[in-house]
Design an enzyme around this catalytic site. Sequence first.
Site, short mmCIF file in Angstrom:
data_model
loop_
_atom_site.label_atom_id
_atom_site.label_comp_id
_atom_site.label_asym_id
_atom_site.label_seq_id
_atom_site.Cartn_x
_atom_site.Cartn_y
_atom_site.Cartn_z
N GLN A 1 -16.48 -116.06 -51.62
CA GLN A 1 -16.77 -114.87 -51.03
C GLN A 1 -16.87 -113.89 -51.88
O GLN A 1 -17.98 -113.95 -53.09
CB GLN A 1 -15.48 -115.50 -50.38
CG GLN A 1 -14.72 -116.03 -49.15
CD GLN A 1 -14.35 -117.27 -49.98
OE1 GLN A 1 -13.08 -117.22 -50.80
NE2 GLN A 1 -14.54 -118.27 -49.93
N HIS B 1 -20.57 -123.25 -53.49
CA HIS B 1 -21.19 -122.41 -54.35
C HIS B 1 -22.53 -123.27 -55.14
O HIS B 1 -22.71 -124.96 -55.63
CB HIS B 1 -21.26 -122.20 -55.28
CG HIS B 1 -20.14 -121.34 -55.52
ND1 HIS B 1 -18.31 -120.51 -56.04
CD2 HIS B 1 -19.60 -120.51 -54.05
CE1 HIS B 1 -17.67 -120.10 -55.23
NE2 HIS B 1 -18.81 -119.97 -54.60
N LYS C 1 -23.23 -116.08 -56.31
CA LYS C 1 -22.51 -116.81 -58.22
C LYS C 1 -22.19 -118.15 -58.89
O LYS C 1 -22.13 -117.96 -59.92
CB LYS C 1 -21.15 -116.36 -57.10
CG LYS C 1 -20.88 -114.96 -56.73
CD LYS C 1 -19.25 -114.78 -55.99
CE LYS C 1 -19.42 -116.27 -54.22
NZ LYS C 1 -19.96 -116.09 -53.52
P1 GDP Z 1 -22.97 -118.27 -53.72
O1 GDP Z 1 -21.55 -118.89 -52.54
O2 GDP Z 1 -23.10 -116.21 -54.05
O3 GDP Z 1 -23.07 -119.02 -54.74
O4 GDP Z 1 -23.78 -118.54 -53.25
P2 GDP Z 1 -25.06 -119.68 -52.87
O5 GDP Z 1 -25.39 -120.82 -53.58
O6 GDP Z 1 -23.71 -120.17 -50.73
O7 GDP Z 1 -26.51 -119.00 -51.95
C1 GDP Z 1 -27.32 -118.95 -52.75
C2 GDP Z 1 -28.70 -119.58 -52.45
O8 GDP Z 1 -29.37 -119.06 -52.87
C3 GDP Z 1 -28.46 -121.07 -52.94
O9 GDP Z 1 -29.18 -122.09 -51.62
C4 GDP Z 1 -28.89 -120.74 -54.60
O10 GDP Z 1 -29.85 -122.48 -55.42
C5 GDP Z 1 -30.03 -119.76 -54.25
N1 GDP Z 1 -30.67 -118.98 -55.24
C6 GDP Z 1 -29.64 -117.91 -56.03
N2 GDP Z 1 -30.26 -117.30 -56.83
C7 GDP Z 1 -31.63 -117.65 -56.13
C8 GDP Z 1 -33.28 -116.84 -56.65
O11 GDP Z 1 -32.75 -116.28 -57.66
N3 GDP Z 1 -33.93 -116.96 -55.46
C9 GDP Z 1 -33.66 -117.72 -54.75
N4 GDP Z 1 -35.04 -118.26 -54.07
N5 GDP Z 1 -32.75 -118.43 -54.50
C10 GDP Z 1 -31.44 -118.29 -55.32
P1 IMO Z 2 -18.90 -118.57 -50.92
O1 IMO Z 2 -17.69 -118.55 -52.28
C1 IMO Z 2 -20.05 -116.37 -46.77
C2 IMO Z 2 -16.45 -116.11 -44.27
C3 IMO Z 2 -17.11 -117.25 -43.20
C4 IMO Z 2 -16.18 -116.73 -41.84
C5 IMO Z 2 -14.90 -115.80 -43.26
C6 IMO Z 2 -13.38 -116.30 -42.51
O2 IMO Z 2 -19.84 -119.59 -51.03
O3 IMO Z 2 -19.47 -116.63 -51.19
P2 IMO Z 2 -12.41 -118.67 -43.63
O4 IMO Z 2 -13.31 -120.38 -43.19
O5 IMO Z 2 -12.49 -118.37 -45.13
O6 IMO Z 2 -11.68 -118.47 -42.96
O7 IMO Z 2 -13.86 -118.19 -42.71
O8 IMO Z 2 -15.17 -115.99 -44.05
N1 IMO Z 2 -17.03 -117.10 -45.62
C7 IMO Z 2 -17.69 -117.45 -46.37
N2 IMO Z 2 -19.35 -116.34 -46.09
N3 IMO Z 2 -19.52 -117.24 -48.08
C8 IMO Z 2 -18.21 -117.48 -48.73
O9 IMO Z 2 -18.25 -118.43 -49.78
C9 IMO Z 2 -17.85 -118.05 -47.09
N4 IMO Z 2 -16.40 -118.28 -47.67
C10 IMO Z 2 -15.66 -117.89 -46.04
O10 IMO Z 2 -18.36 -117.38 -42.81
O11 IMO Z 2 -17.25 -115.39 -42.00
MG MG Z 3 -21.81 -119.99 -50.86
#
Ligand code: GDP
Ligand code: IMO
Ligand code: MG
Length: 429
Positions: A224, A42, A17
């Site tokens: 999430q 994120h 996201k």
């Molecule tokens: P979010 O919580 O939904 O914003 O996602 P996160 O940032 O926690 O996790 C996504 C991970 O995948 C991060 O390390 C991003 O930099 C990485 N990422 C996002 N899009 C891509 C993609 O298209 N390819 C690869 N290899 N990594 C990506």
């Molecule tokens: P983003 O925005 C993935 C998960 C935790 C746990 C459950 C409850 O980066 O996608 P909490 O601390 O919220 O009470 O934990 O939710 N969890 C996530 N998993 N991405 C997240 O956020 C999360 N935020 C909470 O791992 O299973």
């Molecule tokens: Mg995340």
Amino acid sequence: MSKSIAVVGMQWGDEGKGKVVDLLSEEASHIARAQGGNNAGHTIVAKGQEYKFHLIPSGILYPHTKCYVGGGTVLDPPSLLSEVEQLEKRGVNWKGRLLLSFYTQIVFPYHRLLDQLSEKKRGSAAVGTTGRGIGPCYADKINRCGLRLADLLSPHFQEKLRATLELKNWELDRLYGCAPLDGKAIYDEYSVYAERLKPFAAPVEELLFQASGRNEKILFEGAQGALLDITFGTYPFVTSSCTLSGGFGAGLGFGPTRMERAIGVVKAYTTRVGNGPFPTELTADEMGRFPDHNASREKGTTTGRNRRLGWFDAFLVRHTQCLNAVDSLAIMKLDILDDLDQIKICTGYKKMKFFPADSDDLAHAIPIYESHPGWKRSTCDIRVYDDLPPQAKAYLRRIEELCDIPIGLVSVGPEREKTIWLDQYFSNE
Ligand code: GDP
Ligand code: IMO
Ligand code: MG
């Protein structure tokens, strides 16, 4: 094309996201978080630098944007202030651009403590939370004993904290036999935060209403994912807020009649961090053939835990589409599948017509798979959909067909430029 767009996770979080919000922020004027807190992580990779945001909206890197933390969120002051410091260190000017709602609930040390203690008490039935105090903070909100930013900034903060702490210390003692927390120490610590947070506090709800009245571009940033939703997620292995597209209205005090579009973010496969059922989770043998957690960037952004990995579950996304009604899908991390010989998609669960509400039923679900040939070549330098290998296009089209949602964007790497656009998203009318 439109002027206000919601970005939501359609799986178990971490779909990417942050990257999508960052990309669309180039055009947006306002970016708002409506729920969750610093449990979120994120990630953005821009101009060769990696940024990780927990509560600060992912649009902050563009100097023209205003970023809002809405009333439906929970705000941990030291965590937010450390994010602000990080921005400062990296030369991102946030002054006057980060605005906090007076209605946001404040996370206190007893919330973090209660989160960790209750997880320990649950033992093998633990949720696997991030330990950030999110659940206990939302519980206090619902139980009407939480403190909001308005309370933290109030001249009566000390009395309000005293009344709440009396309840919390009683709870800590009765439930866990813990020594009482020192109210004076918390007050002193939080008074310093109050001074530092005061310049950020703003009537976020009014400002967003006015912005939408002026027809300015607004992005709503989900945290999430749908299956972590407090009501419709894989309860009790969920977070404590509404993570669905409908949650933006309630979490920002923003009328749904002014929301125009929603983008559902999914990975080209599935991950989950924390405990709970996961029907398409890879077998040990499949794990051995999948890129490892470092290569796939599948280490939790907030806690550093390895994310659990699984195949794309179209039955699940069809279900979360019922909950979100997004207009298009952003498919992330296609590149992670580049080297696989065979890629599976789950099309349904045996003997189940509907996605089960009971987590025990989900734990016993038997996925029905179809297998697709891999493309066995790198996609990370591809920018035009038609240049993708035919097997990759067939895989994406099958996802689109099974989920019955058009694809608007495909991501082939963490960096901004590693994106294939199929939709323009914002309207310029
Ligand atoms: P979010 O919580 O939904 O914003 O996602 P996160 O940032 O926690 O996790 C996504 C991970 O995948 C991060 O390390 C991003 O930099 C990485 N990422 C996002 N899009 C891509 C993609 O298209 N390819 C690869 N290899 N990594 C990506
Ligand atoms: P983003 O925005 C993935 C998960 C935790 C746990 C459950 C409850 O980066 O996608 P909490 O601390 O919220 O009470 O934990 O939710 N969890 C996530 N998993 N991405 C997240 O956020 C999360 N935020 C909470 O791992 O299973
Ligand atoms: Mg995340």
